[in-house]
Design a protein around this motif. Structure first.
Motif, mmCIF file in Angstrom:
data_model
loop_
_atom_site.group_PDB
_atom_site.id
_atom_site.type_symbol
_atom_site.label_atom_id
_atom_site.label_comp_id
_atom_site.label_asym_id
_atom_site.label_seq_id
_atom_site.Cartn_x
_atom_site.Cartn_y
_atom_site.Cartn_z
ATOM 1 N N GLY A 244 82.958 75.126 -31.104
ATOM 2 C CA GLY A 244 82.511 75.113 -29.723
ATOM 3 C C GLY A 244 83.585 74.610 -28.783
ATOM 4 N N GLN B 269 74.508 69.919 -25.516
ATOM 5 C CA GLN B 269 75.166 71.037 -24.846
ATOM 6 C C GLN B 269 76.122 71.791 -25.768
ATOM 7 O OE1 GLN B 269 76.852 69.178 -21.355
ATOM 8 N NE2 GLN B 269 74.995 69.543 -20.164
ATOM 9 N N THR B 270 76.662 71.117 -26.764
ATOM 10 C CA THR B 270 77.533 71.800 -27.729
ATOM 11 C C THR B 270 76.729 72.842 -28.494
ATOM 12 O OG1 THR B 270 78.963 69.872 -27.951
ATOM 13 C CG2 THR B 270 79.052 71.504 -29.738
ATOM 14 N N HIS C 31 76.038 75.707 -26.201
ATOM 15 C CA HIS C 31 77.274 76.440 -25.928
ATOM 16 C C HIS C 31 77.652 77.352 -27.103
ATOM 17 C CE1 HIS C 31 81.231 77.312 -24.311
ATOM 18 N NE2 HIS C 31 81.753 76.941 -25.467
ATOM 19 N N GLU D 55 75.309 80.277 -27.161
ATOM 20 C CA GLU D 55 75.518 81.149 -26.008
ATOM 21 C C GLU D 55 76.785 81.984 -26.159
ATOM 22 O OE1 GLU D 55 76.274 80.855 -21.180
ATOM 23 O OE2 GLU D 55 75.616 79.071 -22.266
ATOM 24 N N SER E 121 85.125 84.286 -20.063
ATOM 25 C CA SER E 121 83.822 83.776 -19.638
ATOM 26 C C SER E 121 83.335 84.451 -18.363
ATOM 27 C CB SER E 121 83.859 82.256 -19.464
ATOM 28 O OG SER E 121 84.616 81.902 -18.332
#
Length: 186
Positions: free
Chosen positions: A12, A45-46, A49, A52, A183
């Protein structure tokens, strides 16, 4: 046996993310699998992420865990100390061992892509750009006890696990530019 399987060890972080993007460009997303080794100590959040990014890139995501310990917390409790740069039992038991277990379950040759850059540290600068994942298992000068040595040597009789480090000579800026550019377009 099927063709070679392309694996990206995906933490990540920016370096492994750049490798995942590059692998998708080089081999096609449908031929790439991201492997995340879960220490059960990562920030919420890792986890989001990692899922995602894999989803946006269209790659399969495999999440590995060492089921014999309750993640980092359980490992520290059992060992009665917290890891540091000299004592990295967390990396070994929570990332390397589950990865080895998973590799030994595969009935394919593997290309394992790692996001390691030489400029990260003097120690990493000594790494090879390409090598065998199990090279230390066949090094007679290697003294430490190796995890599942007999199983690894047996698996290697019919399979190969090659490591590629495609961003080894990149700067952090090159990595950041690739991650930012992709991104915005993914």
């Amino acid at each position: 046996m099927n063709k070679v399987k392309v694996i990206v060890q995906f933490s990540g972080g920016k370096d492994s993310q750049a490798c995942l993007i590059k692998a998708c460009e080089d081999f096609g997303a449908n031929n790439v699998t991201a492997v995340f080794c879960d220490t059960r100590w990562e920030h919420e959040q890792t986890y989001s992420h990692v899922k995602e990014v894999a989803s946006k890139l269209g790659v399969d995501l495999i999440i590995l865990k060492n089921e014999s310990v309750d993640g980092m917390y359980g490992l520290c409790k059992r060992m009665k100390w917290f890891p540091d740069s000299q004592n990295r039992m967390c990396t070994v038991q929570l990332k390397i061992w589950p990865m080895i277990d998973w590799i030994l379950e595969q009935n394919k040759h593997l290309v394992i892509i790692q996001g390691i850059r030489a400029k990260e540290s003097a120690e990493r600068a000594k790494f090879n750009v390409e090598c065998s994942y199990f090279s230390e298992y066949f090094d007679d000068t290697h003294k430490k006890r190796l995890y599942r040595k007999r199983d690894v040597k047996e698996w290697c009789k019919t399979h190969d696990a090659s490591v590629l480090r495609p961003i080894f000579h990149w700067t952090a800026q090159q990595v950041n530019v690739l991650c930012v550019l992709v991104s915005w377009t993914v």
